[in-house]
Write an enzyme that holds these catalytic residues in place. Structure first.
Site, PDB file in Angstrom:
ATOM      1  N   LYS A  80      39.227  54.641  49.059  1.00  0.00           N
ATOM      2  CA  LYS A  80      38.077  54.281  48.228  1.00  0.00           C
ATOM      3  C   LYS A  80      36.821  54.638  49.014  1.00  0.00           C
ATOM      4  CE  LYS A  80      37.491  52.000  44.256  1.00  0.00           C
ATOM      5  NZ  LYS A  80      38.334  51.938  43.068  1.00  0.00           N
ATOM      6  N   GLY A 180      37.449  41.552  24.819  1.00  0.00           N
ATOM      7  CA  GLY A 180      36.705  42.765  25.188  1.00  0.00           C
ATOM      8  C   GLY A 180      37.226  43.965  24.433  1.00  0.00           C
ATOM      9  N   VAL A 181      36.405  44.451  23.498  1.00  0.00           N
ATOM     10  CA  VAL A 181      36.830  45.618  22.713  1.00  0.00           C
ATOM     11  C   VAL A 181      35.873  46.785  22.999  1.00  0.00           C
ATOM     12  CG1 VAL A 181      38.253  44.569  20.936  1.00  0.00           C
ATOM     13  CG2 VAL A 181      35.766  44.490  20.698  1.00  0.00           C
ATOM     14  N   GLY A 182      35.763  47.096  24.289  1.00  0.00           N
ATOM     15  CA  GLY A 182      34.976  48.248  24.724  1.00  0.00           C
ATOM     16  C   GLY A 182      35.865  49.481  24.712  1.00  0.00           C
ATOM     17  N   VAL A 184      38.531  50.548  26.541  1.00  0.00           N
ATOM     18  CA  VAL A 184      39.990  50.360  26.547  1.00  0.00           C
ATOM     19  C   VAL A 184      40.424  49.473  25.384  1.00  0.00           C
ATOM     20  CG1 VAL A 184      41.979  49.514  27.853  1.00  0.00           C
ATOM     21  CG2 VAL A 184      40.098  50.628  29.064  1.00  0.00           C
ATOM     22  N   TYR A 186      39.211  48.893  22.506  1.00  0.00           N
ATOM     23  CA  TYR A 186      39.189  49.538  21.187  1.00  0.00           C
ATOM     24  C   TYR A 186      40.492  50.317  20.949  1.00  0.00           C
ATOM     25  CZ  TYR A 186      37.834  52.336  17.187  1.00  0.00           C
ATOM     26  OH  TYR A 186      37.802  52.911  15.950  1.00  0.00           O
TER      27      TYR A 186
HETATM   28  P1  NAD Z   1      33.916  48.564  28.785  1.00  0.00           P
HETATM   29  O1  NAD Z   1      32.683  48.165  29.507  1.00  0.00           O
HETATM   30  O2  NAD Z   1      33.891  49.790  27.941  1.00  0.00           O
HETATM   31  O3  NAD Z   1      34.419  47.364  27.855  1.00  0.00           O
HETATM   32  C1  NAD Z   1      34.408  46.034  28.256  1.00  0.00           C
HETATM   33  C2  NAD Z   1      34.035  45.203  27.045  1.00  0.00           C
HETATM   34  O4  NAD Z   1      34.161  43.817  27.401  1.00  0.00           O
HETATM   35  C3  NAD Z   1      32.609  45.427  26.561  1.00  0.00           C
HETATM   36  O5  NAD Z   1      32.602  45.657  25.181  1.00  0.00           O
HETATM   37  C4  NAD Z   1      31.895  44.131  26.927  1.00  0.00           C
HETATM   38  O6  NAD Z   1      30.854  43.798  26.037  1.00  0.00           O
HETATM   39  C5  NAD Z   1      33.036  43.137  26.839  1.00  0.00           C
HETATM   40  N1  NAD Z   1      32.821  41.907  27.604  1.00  0.00           N
HETATM   41  C6  NAD Z   1      32.233  41.744  28.808  1.00  0.00           C
HETATM   42  N2  NAD Z   1      32.249  40.453  29.151  1.00  0.00           N
HETATM   43  C7  NAD Z   1      32.876  39.785  28.155  1.00  0.00           C
HETATM   44  C8  NAD Z   1      33.215  38.435  27.962  1.00  0.00           C
HETATM   45  N3  NAD Z   1      32.899  37.487  28.839  1.00  0.00           N
HETATM   46  N4  NAD Z   1      33.868  38.106  26.816  1.00  0.00           N
HETATM   47  C9  NAD Z   1      34.178  39.056  25.896  1.00  0.00           C
HETATM   48  N5  NAD Z   1      33.882  40.349  26.061  1.00  0.00           N
HETATM   49  C10 NAD Z   1      33.243  40.716  27.168  1.00  0.00           C
HETATM   50  O7  NAD Z   1      35.046  48.652  29.906  1.00  0.00           O
HETATM   51  P2  NAD Z   1      36.487  49.346  29.780  1.00  0.00           P
HETATM   52  O8  NAD Z   1      36.419  50.700  30.358  1.00  0.00           O
HETATM   53  O9  NAD Z   1      37.011  49.113  28.425  1.00  0.00           O
HETATM   54  O10 NAD Z   1      37.319  48.462  30.809  1.00  0.00           O
HETATM   55  C11 NAD Z   1      37.755  47.160  30.476  1.00  0.00           C
HETATM   56  C12 NAD Z   1      38.454  46.555  31.690  1.00  0.00           C
HETATM   57  O11 NAD Z   1      39.577  47.366  32.048  1.00  0.00           O
HETATM   58  C13 NAD Z   1      37.571  46.471  32.937  1.00  0.00           C
HETATM   59  O12 NAD Z   1      37.931  45.319  33.660  1.00  0.00           O
HETATM   60  C14 NAD Z   1      37.965  47.706  33.718  1.00  0.00           C
HETATM   61  O13 NAD Z   1      37.759  47.534  35.111  1.00  0.00           O
HETATM   62  C15 NAD Z   1      39.448  47.786  33.391  1.00  0.00           C
HETATM   63  N6  NAD Z   1      40.006  49.140  33.528  1.00  0.00           N
HETATM   64  C16 NAD Z   1      39.506  50.148  32.775  1.00  0.00           C
HETATM   65  C17 NAD Z   1      40.044  51.426  32.894  1.00  0.00           C
HETATM   66  C18 NAD Z   1      39.537  52.570  32.047  1.00  0.00           C
HETATM   67  O14 NAD Z   1      40.231  53.586  31.951  1.00  0.00           O
HETATM   68  N7  NAD Z   1      38.390  52.462  31.423  1.00  0.00           N
HETATM   69  C19 NAD Z   1      41.092  51.662  33.785  1.00  0.00           C
HETATM   70  C20 NAD Z   1      41.615  50.596  34.531  1.00  0.00           C
HETATM   71  C21 NAD Z   1      41.049  49.343  34.391  1.00  0.00           C
END
Ligand code: NAD
Length: 368
Positions: A80, A180-182, A184, A186
């Protein structure tokens, strides 16, 4: 901090401090373990309060990558990097190109990628100076946005968990609470809805929540603080880390916890034991969310979406193996995941001790 004592504690191989006067670069690269292959891990840009905190963070995160790659069956070690600075104001082409030159100087021992505070755009600057970078845009032949592949791996992990508990992997009629429907979340909901699961979702971002309930009419929305108490088969945390703690675990009314969020347990040992006492099956976060890592690792041999997707689907079998180890050895699933990773490193390390004539170093992915 006594640096070498700190490195010895968790068995780190190498730490590199990078400084460049012109660009103002202050970065630390930590290589934890390269038994399985080159150390791959993202580059985080963060405004650390002091250098010791930056060092501690990079040591912790690089070790986590060793376990994540090993458990995912990748031929990669753990590394890292952290760049000390404000990711909103301090980014520049010179900074990231200077960083790229340090990465290149490691001749492939460390391969970088995006992480918190960095994006594909900066990795493209890094790529101007080094071959050892992943997470490049699809347009440039890279793997692009990892979240659909992360979501797929997570979906496979959920199916494996449901199968382990009920004997059937069908999600038809199963109630899944998604926090959390961001990016991932979604895509995960998309898989769940297609399989006929009853999804209950929450998000602090009203726009994201509206999008999910509009695109998938059957999704029920709840307030963020109500999600823990939803009676369901699976709770899928896909928002932040440390959401399962002394306050939230007693509220849970689910049979399984399986989601993409990193470091979902505030205290790994204590809270995995707490879940077990409530008879809640926990799919270890770094195993079930490895799809993103699998996706970028695929760039190392020329990105192929179909192969990345197939490998991410193997998370189903990995999660099942972890549950078997946990049951057979009467340990928590968290400990079982760590054991799976450590045993693979030990076994592969031993066969690497045999001289193979040419000593060709094969890099890249490879599934167990
Ligand atoms: P993102 O920021 O696109 O989505 C996260 C969502 O969670 C957002 O919509 C945000 O508004 C919501 N959120 C934040 N705090 C909240 C709460 N207290 N209650 C409800 N909703 C809340 O992030 P992502 O890329 O979708 O990643 C989601 C998680 O998965 C993170 O912890 C990330 O570290 C982990 N992750 C992601 C990936 C990837 O490929 N993107 C890979 C491994 C791990």
């Amino acid at each position: 901090m006594a640096v070498f004592e700190e490195l010895a504690k968790k068995d780190h191989e190498q730490v590199i401090f990078c400084h460049d006067q012109e660009s103002g670069l202050k970065a630390i690269i930590a290589i934890h373990d390269t038994t399985l292959g080159p150390a791959l891990g993202g580059c985080r840009m963060w405004h650390y309060e002091n250098e010791e905190l930056a060092l501690r963070d990079v040591l912790r995160l690089s070790r986590g990558m060793t376990y994540k790659s090993a458990a995912a069956g990748l031929n990669l070690g753990g590394g890292k990097a952290v760049i000390i600075g404000n990711h909103k104001t301090d980014k520049s082409e010179t900074l990231f190109r200077a960083y790229g030159r340090f990465v290149q100087g490691l001749c492939g021992r460390y391969i970088t990628a995006e992480d918190v505070g960095t994006t594909v755009r900066e990795m493209e600057w890094v790529r101007m100076e080094t071959d050892y970078v992943t997470g490049i845009s699809r347009a440039l032949g890279g793997s692009g946005d990892p979240s659909p592949v992360t979501a797929l791996g997570c979906y496979e992990g959920i199916k494996a968990s449901v199968k382990w508990q009920t004997g059937s992997e069908s999600l038809e009629g199963k109630r899944v609470a998604v926090q959390g429907v961001g990016a991932v979340g979604y895509h995960l909901v998309q898989h769940l809805a297609r399989d006929g699961a009853k999804v209950v979702a929450t998000d602090i971002d009203g726009e994201n929540l509206r999008r999910i309930t509009t695109d998938f009419r059957s999704v029920e929305a709840v307030a963020p603080d109500k999600i823990y108490g939803v009676e369901c088969d699976v709770f899928a945390p896909c928002a932040l880390g440390a959401v399962l703690n002394d306050d939230t675990i007693p509220q849970l009314r689910c049979a399984i916890v399986a989601g993409s969020a990193n470091n979902v347990l505030a205290d790994e040992e204590k809270h995995s034991a707490m879940l077990e006492r409530k008879s809640i099956l926990y799919a270890p976060d770094y195993v079930i969310n490895a799809g993103g890592l699998i996706n970028v690792a695929n760039e190392l041999e020329g990105y192929n979406r179909e192969r990345a997707v197939q490998q991410a689907a193997s998370i189903y079998n990995i999660v099942t193996t972890i549950y078997q180890i946990a049951r057979d050895e009467k340990i928590t699933t968290t400990r079982a995941a760590n054991a799976l990773a450590e045993r693979r490193i030990q076994r592969i390390g031993r066969i690497k001790g045999t001289y193979s004539g040419t000593q060709v170093q094969k890099r890249g992915r490879g599934i167990i």
